[in-house]
Design an enzyme around this catalytic site. Structure first.
Site, PDB file in Angstrom:
ATOM      1  N   ASP A   8       0.864  -1.181   0.000  1.00 53.12           N
ATOM      2  CA  ASP A   8       0.000   0.000   0.000  1.00 53.12           C
ATOM      3  C   ASP A   8       0.903   1.235   0.000  1.00 53.12           C
ATOM      4  O   ASP A   8       2.099   1.146   0.327  1.00 53.12           O
ATOM      5  CB  ASP A   8      -0.899  -0.034   1.243  1.00 53.12           C
ATOM      6  CG  ASP A   8      -1.843   1.154   1.314  1.00 53.12           C
ATOM      7  OD1 ASP A   8      -2.301   1.619   0.247  1.00 53.12           O
ATOM      8  OD2 ASP A   8      -2.120   1.617   2.434  1.00 53.12           O
ATOM      9  N   ASP A  10      -0.002   4.910   1.342  1.00 58.67           N
ATOM     10  CA  ASP A  10      -0.079   5.764   2.527  1.00 58.67           C
ATOM     11  C   ASP A  10       0.064   4.953   3.811  1.00 58.67           C
ATOM     12  O   ASP A  10      -0.699   4.018   4.063  1.00 58.67           O
ATOM     13  CB  ASP A  10      -1.412   6.519   2.538  1.00 58.67           C
ATOM     14  CG  ASP A  10      -1.490   7.537   1.416  1.00 58.67           C
ATOM     15  OD1 ASP A  10      -0.606   8.402   1.342  1.00 58.67           O
ATOM     16  OD2 ASP A  10      -2.429   7.456   0.598  1.00 58.67           O
ATOM     17  N   GLY A  46      -9.026   2.992   6.331  1.00 58.48           N
ATOM     18  CA  GLY A  46      -8.876   2.718   4.908  1.00 58.48           C
ATOM     19  C   GLY A  46     -10.097   3.021   4.073  1.00 58.48           C
ATOM     20  O   GLY A  46     -10.250   2.495   2.970  1.00 58.48           O
ATOM     21  N   ARG A  49     -12.477   8.423   0.190  1.00 59.51           N
ATOM     22  CA  ARG A  49     -12.730   9.824   0.575  1.00 59.51           C
ATOM     23  C   ARG A  49     -14.207  10.126   0.739  1.00 59.51           C
ATOM     24  O   ARG A  49     -14.600  10.815   1.678  1.00 59.51           O
ATOM     25  CB  ARG A  49     -12.123  10.748  -0.495  1.00 59.51           C
ATOM     26  CG  ARG A  49     -12.419  12.214  -0.274  1.00 59.51           C
ATOM     27  CD  ARG A  49     -11.811  13.075  -1.357  1.00 59.51           C
ATOM     28  NE  ARG A  49     -10.374  13.033  -1.308  1.00 59.51           N
ATOM     29  CZ  ARG A  49      -9.585  13.699  -2.154  1.00 59.51           C
ATOM     30  NH1 ARG A  49     -10.115  14.420  -3.118  1.00 59.51           N
ATOM     31  NH2 ARG A  49      -8.273  13.626  -2.040  1.00 59.51           N
ATOM     32  N   ASP A 165      -1.778  -1.215   6.046  1.00 53.53           N
ATOM     33  CA  ASP A 165      -1.869  -0.587   7.370  1.00 53.53           C
ATOM     34  C   ASP A 165      -3.304  -0.274   7.772  1.00 53.53           C
ATOM     35  O   ASP A 165      -3.521   0.310   8.834  1.00 53.53           O
ATOM     36  CB  ASP A 165      -1.033   0.687   7.418  1.00 53.53           C
ATOM     37  CG  ASP A 165      -1.682   1.841   6.658  1.00 53.53           C
ATOM     38  OD1 ASP A 165      -2.272   1.579   5.579  1.00 53.53           O
ATOM     39  OD2 ASP A 165      -1.612   2.984   7.138  1.00 53.53           O
TER      40      ASP A 165
END
Length: 234
Positions: A8, A10, A46, A49, A165
């Site tokens: 991933d 970010d 995760g 937006r 993450d």
């Protein structure tokens, strides 16, 4: 046999969470939320937006959502020059590539920010495949992004390990049929283990090829920590 590791962006490749958090906080305060009582934990699960905006601001018209998205991007860009790679990440990529294990990036971020981030960190060439949120229809926790990354590398899900993450990212990796390493601060480890991570670490391993190969061949259920983890990084 291990044939690929998929990362991933970010919070795994890029230490971008502090920049994102500051941008989101500024945006939400601009929209009238109280900075003293604002809980930003939802950012780290995760979610895409649009779900973040709905979570904090309720029902939003599509045009307003686009406007808020642009504003968040502006706020992020103001501090993007502070972006750094996660500690140990360049070494891990180098070890894997030298061992003949290709690396892919699979991120929900847009293509422009992804490419700019990798360029700024100087690691674009370390990835044999790059898949962004613009390349798939269904976002994490759907498995599409990881399956596409594996397809670009011409490997199967069972030959791949994902490093994630977020809960949604871990769930996506498991849905794709891939082993998954959760990479997070200790306070977030339980959530990633609960989502199905096979191992949870707070530092990258010293011998990355050996670690990922061992993880892929291990049939043990979800462990909560990697023995070589040291001080938490963030």
């Amino acid at each position: 046999m291990l044939k690929a590791v998929i990362f991933d962006l970010d919070g795994v490749v890029a230490d971008s969470h502090p920049i994102h958090e500051a941008a989101w906080k500024t945006l939400l305060v601009e929209r009238g939320l109280d900075s003293e009582t604002l809980n930003l934990d939802f950012l780290y699960a995760g979610h895409p937006r649009r779900e973040i905006l709905r979570h904090y601001l309720g029902s939003i018209e599509p045009s307003e959502m686009e406007s808020l998205g642009r504003r968040k991007d502006e706020l992020y860009a103001l501090a993007a020059n502070q972006l750094k790679a996660k500690p140990g990440l360049p070494r891990v990529l180098s070890q894997l590539n030298q061992a003949g294990i290709p690396c892919a990036l699979a991120t929900s971020a847009g293509r422009a920010r992804t490419n700019e981030s990798l360029k700024q960190l100087g690691i674009t060439k370390d990835f044999s495949a790059i898949v962004t949120g613009e390349d798939v229809i269904a976002a994490k926790p759907a498995p599409d992004i990881f399956l596409l990354a594996a397809g670009k590398l011409r490997v199967t899900a069972r030959e791949s390990v994902v490093v994630e993450d977020s809960v949604a990212g871990v769930e996506a990796a498991r849905a794709a049929g891939m082993k998954c390493v959760g990479y997070a601060l200790p306070r977030l480890a339980a959530a990633l283990a609960g989502a199905g991570a096979d191992h949870v670490i707070s530092d990258f391993p010293e011998d990355a090829p050996h670690y990922f190969e061992k993880l892929l061949s291990c049939n043990e259920p979800h462990a909560v920590a990697y023995a070589e983890s040291r001080q938490p990084r963030g």
